[in-house]
Design an enzyme around this catalytic site. Sequence first.
Site, PDB file in Angstrom:
ATOM      1  N   ARG A 136      22.462  26.262  44.716  1.00 48.22           N
ATOM      2  CA  ARG A 136      22.222  26.517  43.300  1.00 48.22           C
ATOM      3  C   ARG A 136      22.192  25.229  42.495  1.00 48.22           C
ATOM      4  O   ARG A 136      21.351  25.049  41.625  1.00 48.22           O
ATOM      5  CB  ARG A 136      23.344  27.417  42.760  1.00 48.22           C
ATOM      6  N   SER A 156      16.214  32.998  40.080  1.00 42.75           N
ATOM      7  CA  SER A 156      17.284  32.165  40.634  1.00 42.75           C
ATOM      8  C   SER A 156      16.870  31.445  41.909  1.00 42.75           C
ATOM      9  O   SER A 156      17.205  30.280  42.116  1.00 42.75           O
ATOM     10  CB  SER A 156      18.513  33.026  40.926  1.00 42.75           C
ATOM     11  N   GLU A 184      17.852  44.709  49.370  1.00 43.54           N
ATOM     12  CA  GLU A 184      17.610  43.647  50.357  1.00 43.54           C
ATOM     13  C   GLU A 184      17.243  44.202  51.735  1.00 43.54           C
ATOM     14  O   GLU A 184      16.445  43.601  52.458  1.00 43.54           O
ATOM     15  CB  GLU A 184      18.856  42.752  50.482  1.00 43.54           C
ATOM     16  N   PHE A 228      23.633  37.944  49.639  1.00 44.68           N
ATOM     17  CA  PHE A 228      22.985  39.263  49.679  1.00 44.68           C
ATOM     18  C   PHE A 228      22.048  39.405  50.878  1.00 44.68           C
ATOM     19  O   PHE A 228      21.744  40.524  51.283  1.00 44.68           O
ATOM     20  CB  PHE A 228      22.248  39.545  48.368  1.00 44.68           C
ATOM     21  N   ARG A 239      16.927  24.622  45.679  1.00 41.57           N
ATOM     22  CA  ARG A 239      16.157  25.836  45.397  1.00 41.57           C
ATOM     23  C   ARG A 239      14.861  25.515  44.657  1.00 41.57           C
ATOM     24  O   ARG A 239      13.872  26.240  44.773  1.00 41.57           O
ATOM     25  CB  ARG A 239      17.001  26.860  44.639  1.00 41.57           C
TER      26      ARG A 239
END
Lengths: 312, 272
Positions: free
Chosen positions: A163, A34, A55, A80, A8
């Site tokens: 992540r 994030s 979203e 999501f 990320r």
Amino acid sequence: MSRMAATRDGYGDALLALAGNPKVVVLEADLGKSTKSLHFRKAHPERTVSCGIGEQNMLLVGAGLASSGYIPFASTFAIFTERAFEQMRNGVARPNLAVHLCGSHGGTHTGTDGSSAQSIEDLAIYRTLPNVVVMHPCDDVSTKALTMQLPELGSPSYMRTARNKTPVLYDGRESEIKIGKGIVVKEGTDVAIIACGVLVHEAMVAAESLESQGVSTTVVDMHTLKPLDTELIDKLAKSCGAIVTAEDHSIIGGLGGAVAEHLITTNPIPMERIGVKDRFGESAGSDEMLEMMELKSQHISDAAKKAIARKV
Amino acid sequence: MNITELEEMARKCRVEICKMVHRAQAGHPGGSLSEIDILCALYGSRLRVQPDNPDWEDRDRFILSKGHASPGMYAVLAEMGFISHADLETYRVKGGVCQGHVDMKWCPGVDFSAGSLGMGLSYGMGCAIAAKLDGSSRNAYVMVGDGEIQEGSIWEAAMAAAHHELGNLKLFLDCNRIQNDDFCETQMRMFDIPAKWNSFGWAVKVIDGHNMSEIVSAIEWMDSITDKPAVVIANTVKGKGVSYMEDNPAFHGAAPSDEQLAIALSELGVNA
């Protein structure tokens, strides 16, 4: 010890590096901190659109921008993005509008957030959409390199990032990374392990172990699941005669599915798939999750031996 | 166009709508007939578009979010010269520009590929933001149906558009009170619709969606609002102009028979 980084971060770096293109816009759904789009937002708030926790709206705002000549990069957690799947299908993929969607925190490697956050189906569902390029890179360098190529793509894309940190593979090798081209990171002749994302590193560890046992092993980083590098897969089928796929994703419909779908039409050699076996995860550390889901290097090397044993 | 000319355009479009749906023996006449006065007013009196250059980058956008009401859109596009009247015969026919639901990849002048409800307002928001980034004065106009606002994504867009103060985003709400299965009141009561939009931070005006003068004035009012998104809530009659279709849930998505078409054309002033 190699450098450790999360994919990320490569995405966030790429957005910032792309900011020189005035057509690049960033869309957020309250998770920029994030997904790492926050760096772009801080530098270019005028080209960043907060969509709140919405979203479905975000995907179509992106479609409207793309239809007006902009290059939108939208991100949220992988899980999501899925609630906007139909928006991606009908509003983005169908009219072939180049909205670039990034789902971070993909896979069980996401860890302690638990099963609600561990998307294990994203790659499968986006792969079914015509026009959509699907990627899952393994390190920050390749994530940045692939993201930097997206403005020229001209069609929509989905990229899963992770992540947590994994070893970096491609420092100084940015020029080798091209959308749609798998990377042979190690060459051997007995079996080919085709992996993506966080399991590329596990595949490398598995290959070391196999080599020590006299098994000559190829490892491929198949960072692009669609379009699939079928030329490379056919070559590996011939040179190795056995294939193992490895992904932190459902065993249904992801990289393993894609490779199998292709090989069945060209060269159906023995093949084993490492992936999440049609179940949900739970809260645990990243490594504990890979162990629990049987996605670790020893699972990959066992699968390699099984595939080799099946050779006629 | 003046009011009389707009009314005549709407009459001709109503005729085409009935013919299209009859020819295809499928489609959505009710919502096409309820929206058509607004579409004619918008295209005939306001929208900055170039029929011979449909992809003109600085055109106003019109997004028909209730994409099933495509016969109305196609009839207007033919009247405006984006497509030919012969193209209308391709409605729902293989290879035709007039796909079942409006599709930007198929039909010149269509700005959004609709068909799934609740999507057009978000798309219009993207177009409006793009216009602002371009420093352009172009507007994005969107039309949704009243049943359509039962989709949750509409309210994501409503909240976001107000948050971003999109004064160049304009919405028409075609309140024909009927959705696919039955009257909205039966399917899902929506209570005070103007109050909802008002509370979401929009400028709101309620009009008679079949009174051409009121519609034209409402469009002028919309264009005078520049600091927030504006919605015109138009009270309409589903199937307006054809007696047996009016206020009749059966004609949300059903085609008239040969006899019914003859009645419709006669009521719409077509001499046999």
